[in-house]
Write an enzyme that holds these catalytic residues in place. Structure first.
Site, PDB file in Angstrom:
ATOM      1  N   LYS A  76       0.848  -1.207   0.000  1.00  0.00           N
ATOM      2  CA  LYS A  76       0.000   0.000   0.000  1.00  0.00           C
ATOM      3  C   LYS A  76       0.876   1.247   0.000  1.00  0.00           C
ATOM      4  CE  LYS A  76      -3.824   2.112   2.638  1.00  0.00           C
ATOM      5  NZ  LYS A  76      -4.640   2.022   3.871  1.00  0.00           N
ATOM      6  N   SER A 151      -9.575   1.993   3.013  1.00  0.00           N
ATOM      7  CA  SER A 151      -8.716   2.666   2.068  1.00  0.00           C
ATOM      8  C   SER A 151      -7.721   1.763   1.348  1.00  0.00           C
ATOM      9  CB  SER A 151      -7.955   3.778   2.787  1.00  0.00           C
ATOM     10  OG  SER A 151      -7.116   3.228   3.790  1.00  0.00           O
ATOM     11  N   SER A 175      -9.665  -0.196   7.300  1.00  0.00           N
ATOM     12  CA  SER A 175      -9.115  -0.123   5.944  1.00  0.00           C
ATOM     13  C   SER A 175      -8.463  -1.380   5.405  1.00  0.00           C
ATOM     14  CB  SER A 175      -8.120   1.021   5.841  1.00  0.00           C
ATOM     15  OG  SER A 175      -8.817   2.218   5.615  1.00  0.00           O
TER      16      SER A 175
END
Ligand code: GLN
Length: 484
Positions: A76, A151, A175
């Site tokens: 990420k 996210s 997330s």
């Protein structure tokens, strides 16, 4: 080759059936084929990946047995990667290349990871759909018109669409677990302090935790084994021994396991198919010898307001450092204040600005006691709810998300609706406990549903055992979307 689990890929590498270079090329081909439609990656590190794969093959030839040797993974884009653009999904860090690796990235590299690239995220991890990314929205591989969750939506979509054998995400209020649920993959948020946050660009420091996205619980155990453990560079990481998570899965069973079902979680707002799938999943575990106990988490309703006060307050402080002077690009206006204003005004997106304002307000003189302090007090009550629950049960079962993947654009203009999608995940971060989302079925439109299992902070092994037993009994995790 691309639809293997991480564990299967590792076996084939160890038996000499495939090379890391071959796996890496296959995944890069897959990325070129489907990512123009899915858009999971912000940055691809193709050349570096092939070089790492070659090095891994050579290490293996020399007898090296590092636990992830030659395994291609995705990271990420809120985790610092040395020399590789790290944007946090924000224009304010466009082109920013950290001079060091996050501890988790370093540990994965030491364990032999091949890094394929950096995945898309809501800007500074603020969001539940990746629609807040400053670059583009990631699409759900099960239905390209829908969000992958967020996210860590890029990481979840990459794993679901066979573009990586696993990925790192981060979880401040859901997330990792929510996108895992919406994309039909396994997502783990470890207890706060289990994994180092050094090099994780902070959103809300008291809530942030690095987690994993994979195609099986066993794969999760492998990644967690590598990233977990004390780090002298993160004073909030716990100096606790790290259990052997893989060994914990051997002969796992759920006989006598007490599963708590919180009555506050099955009320209004939940999609009926989600509730049905979660209850059916619990029935499967009961069939294997577990027992169900109805429990109460009485402060559940305060979870969202408390979270959105604490998280925004911390974010407003953490994001003060992005001023065009120290990191990333500068909108130079010749004069200091004008330069700050232009850089932050033009390069932060609307959701980030909204949260900085909310957080600054909650911390300001005159409102601090009424909002921030009150939120911290209620946070303690939320934590006590879980402490009391775990005296009666071993794990708690819940949905990961109240609905399956929603349409792109459906909630984008309504922040409150978007915040409500975090109702089952934020309290876990407030309490600092561990949460695992495992695939547990599909709705009528063929969209995946996630079962969330919750356990005390450093009992991740317990969650992995239950998740593994469930997976073996059902096989939902083996379903893959058809994309491309
Ligand atoms: N959706 C939540 C938020 O926007 C959680 C995000 C996260 O866990 N990073 O704050």
């Amino acid at each position: 080759m691309i639809d293997l689990t991480l564990t299967e890929a590792l076996r084939k590498l160890n038996s000499g059936e495939v090379t890391s270079v071959a796996l890496t090329r296959a995944l890069l081909d897959r990325i070129h084929q489907v990512d123009p439609a899915v858009r999971a990656f912000l940055t691809l590190t193709e050349e570096q990946a092939l070089a790492q794969a070659e090095a891994a093959d050579q290490r293996r030839a020399r007898g090296d047995t590092a636990p992830l040797l030659g395994i291609p993974l995705a990271i990420k884009d809120v985790l610092a990667t040395q020399g590789v653009q790290t944007t946090c999904g924000s224009r304010i860090l466009e082109g920013f290349r950290p001079v060091y690796d996050a501890t988790v990235v370093q540990r994965l590299l030491d364990a032999g990871m091949v890094m394929l690239g950096k995945t898309n995220t809501d800007e500074f991890a603020m969001g539940s759909s990746t629609e807040n990314s400053g670059y583009f929205t990631t699409h759900n591989p099960w239905d390209l018109a829908r969000v992958p969750g967020g996210s860590s939506g890029g990481s979840a979509a990459a794993v679901a669409a066979n573009m990586a054998y696993g990925a790192l995400g981060t979880d401040t209020g859901g997330s990792v677990r929510q996108p895992a649920s919406l994309c039909g993959v396994v997502g783990l948020k470890p207890g706060y302090g289990r994994v180092s946050r050094y090099g994780l660009i902070a959103y809300a420091s008291s809530l942030d935790q690095v987690g994993t996205l994979t195609r099986s619980v066993e794969d999760t155990a492998r990644l967690l084994s590598v990233i977990a453990g004390h780090d002298p560079k993160d004073s909030t990481s716990m100096p606790l021994p790290v259990p052997d998570y893989l060994a914990a899965l051997a002969n796992a069973d759920v006989r006598g396991l007490r599963i708590g079902l919180p009555r506050e979680y099955f009320t209004t707002g939940i999609q009926p198919e989600v509730e049905a799938a979660v209850r059916a999943a619990v029935d499967v575990l009961v069939g294997l010898g577990a027992e169900v106990v109805e429990i109460s988490l009485p402060h559940t309703d305060y979870g969202l307001p408390v979270y959105y006060l604490v998280a925004t307050a911390e974010a407003s402080a953490n994001l003060a450092r992005f001023d065009g002077v120290r990191y990333g690009p500068r909108e130079d206006r010749g004069e200091m204040w004008a330069t700050y204003t232009a850089t932050r005004g033009e390069r932060f997106g609307p959701e980030v600005k909204r949260r900085i304002m909310l957080g600054t307000y909650a911390l300001s003189a005159g409102y601090y006691d009424a909002y921030y302090l009150k939120a911290q007090q209620v946070r303690t009550l939320v934590r006590q709810d879980f402490d009391e629950a775990f005296e009666k049960v071993d794990v708690i079962a819940a949905p990961a998300s109240p609905t399956t993947a929603f349409k792109i654009g459906e909630k984008a203009d309504d922040p409150l609706q978007m915040y409500l999608s975090d109702v089952y995940t934020v309290t876990i971060n407030l309490a600092g406990i561990a949460g695992l989302s495992v695939p547990c079925g599909f709705d009528g439109q063929g969209l995946p549903i996630g079962l969330q299992l919750l356990g005390p902070a450093f009992q991740e092994d317990r969650l992995l055992r239950v998740g593994h037993v469930y997976e073996q009994a059902t096989g939902w995790h083996t379903r893959r979307p058809t994309v491309g």
